[in-house]
Write a protein that holds these residues in place. Structure first.
Motif, short mmCIF file in Angstrom:
data_model
loop_
_atom_site.label_atom_id
_atom_site.label_comp_id
_atom_site.label_asym_id
_atom_site.label_seq_id
_atom_site.Cartn_x
_atom_site.Cartn_y
_atom_site.Cartn_z
N GLY A 1 -66.26 -6.36 -51.24
CA GLY A 1 -66.38 -5.72 -52.36
C GLY A 1 -67.78 -5.12 -52.91
O GLY A 1 -67.39 -4.35 -53.98
N PHE B 1 -60.98 -8.04 -59.93
CA PHE B 1 -60.52 -8.47 -58.89
C PHE B 1 -59.93 -9.37 -58.77
O PHE B 1 -58.86 -9.40 -57.89
CB PHE B 1 -61.66 -8.11 -58.16
CG PHE B 1 -61.26 -8.27 -56.69
CD1 PHE B 1 -61.36 -7.32 -55.70
CD2 PHE B 1 -61.93 -8.69 -56.10
CE1 PHE B 1 -60.90 -6.88 -54.48
CE2 PHE B 1 -61.58 -9.90 -54.66
CZ PHE B 1 -61.16 -8.70 -53.74
N ALA B 2 -60.34 -10.59 -59.20
CA ALA B 2 -59.40 -11.38 -59.36
C ALA B 2 -57.85 -11.54 -59.44
O ALA B 2 -57.82 -12.46 -58.97
CB ALA B 2 -59.75 -12.26 -59.71
N PRO C 1 -56.02 -7.77 -56.84
CA PRO C 1 -56.95 -8.03 -55.86
C PRO C 1 -56.34 -6.67 -54.98
O PRO C 1 -57.39 -6.09 -54.74
CB PRO C 1 -56.83 -9.28 -54.63
CG PRO C 1 -55.86 -10.08 -55.40
CD PRO C 1 -55.58 -10.09 -56.90
N VAL D 1 -55.14 -8.14 -48.24
CA VAL D 1 -56.08 -8.37 -48.73
C VAL D 1 -57.19 -9.54 -48.87
O VAL D 1 -56.28 -10.06 -49.68
CB VAL D 1 -56.55 -7.93 -50.07
CG1 VAL D 1 -57.18 -8.05 -51.08
CG2 VAL D 1 -56.14 -6.30 -50.02
N VAL E 1 -59.57 -11.97 -50.20
CA VAL E 1 -59.31 -13.15 -51.40
C VAL E 1 -60.55 -14.28 -51.25
O VAL E 1 -60.02 -15.08 -50.68
CB VAL E 1 -58.94 -12.72 -53.04
CG1 VAL E 1 -60.09 -13.39 -53.71
CG2 VAL E 1 -58.41 -12.07 -52.06
N THR E 2 -61.81 -14.24 -51.27
CA THR E 2 -62.63 -15.48 -50.87
C THR E 2 -63.03 -15.65 -52.77
O THR E 2 -62.78 -14.92 -53.81
CB THR E 2 -63.62 -15.55 -50.72
OG1 THR E 2 -65.07 -14.34 -51.22
CG2 THR E 2 -63.62 -14.33 -49.31
N SER E 3 -63.89 -16.49 -52.55
CA SER E 3 -64.05 -17.21 -53.52
C SER E 3 -65.69 -16.86 -54.45
O SER E 3 -66.32 -17.26 -55.13
CB SER E 3 -64.60 -18.29 -54.39
OG SER E 3 -65.40 -19.15 -53.29
N TRP F 1 -65.84 -13.77 -55.96
CA TRP F 1 -65.30 -12.98 -57.07
C TRP F 1 -66.18 -14.49 -58.66
O TRP F 1 -66.77 -14.05 -60.08
CB TRP F 1 -64.10 -12.66 -57.40
CG TRP F 1 -63.24 -13.77 -57.43
CD1 TRP F 1 -62.12 -14.05 -56.46
CD2 TRP F 1 -62.48 -14.67 -58.58
NE1 TRP F 1 -62.12 -15.53 -57.14
CE2 TRP F 1 -61.68 -15.50 -58.14
CE3 TRP F 1 -63.47 -14.80 -59.64
CZ2 TRP F 1 -61.05 -16.70 -59.63
CZ3 TRP F 1 -62.73 -14.94 -61.27
CH2 TRP F 1 -61.47 -16.50 -60.43
#
Length: 159
Positions: free
Chosen positions: A20, A70-71, A74, A94, A96-98, A100
């Motif tokens: 990111g 982004f969330a 994504p 992609v 996605v973690t937390s 964001w």
């Protein structure tokens, strides 16, 4: 060059993993602007404090909005960020973690604090010399304080 989060396989397949911070460097910098703004708010007074608060408000809002965008999507956010870095919009996987959510909450908290400072901060007391203790009498002044007063601290030594 496609964007994938494949760990060790990226070097074998020639794929590149982007974070990111690489995709949105301005959003990452927004946190640093907010942190520096905290010191600026404490060190300034009146109009200077208002100006710093508005700058922090813009940076915090930018960081929070970027994190939420982004969330929401994504894949397209990663594709548009990858276009600037690699020239390609091809996106593999992609992840996605937390993080964001933490960025969004941090930006929101900083934006609320900056808005409150912009409204009320001009009436707050500022840092000043009133908290420093001044020694009474010439002999009791330290060399450092003598320089602050515009005196030569070596005058006593030369006779």
């Amino acid at each position: 060059e496609p964007l994938r989060a494949l760990g060790e396989r990226r070097s074998v397949l020639g794929l590149r993993e982007l974070t990111g911070r690489e995709l949105y460097p301005a959003a990452a910098a927004a946190g640093w602007v907010c942190l520096a703004g905290l010191a600026g708010i404490l060190a300034t007074r009146s109009w200077g404090r208002l100006l710093v608060a508005l700058l922090v408000l813009v940076a915090a809002t930018w960081g929070a909005v970027t994190a939420v965008l982004f969330a929401v999507d994504p894949v397209s956010a990663a594709a548009s960020g990858a276009r600037g870095l690699t020239g390609s919009t091809t996106v593999g996987a992609v992840a996605v973690t937390s993080w964001w959510a933490l960025a969004a909450v941090g930006g929101l908290v900083a934006a609320v604090g900056a808005a409150w400072t912009a409204v009320r901060g001009r009436r707050w007391p500022a840092m000043g010399a009133r908290y420093e203790r001044r020694a009474k009498g010439r002999a009791a002044i330290s060399p450092w304080d003598a320089q602050d007063l515009g005196q030569d601290p070596t005058d006593d030594l030369v006779e």
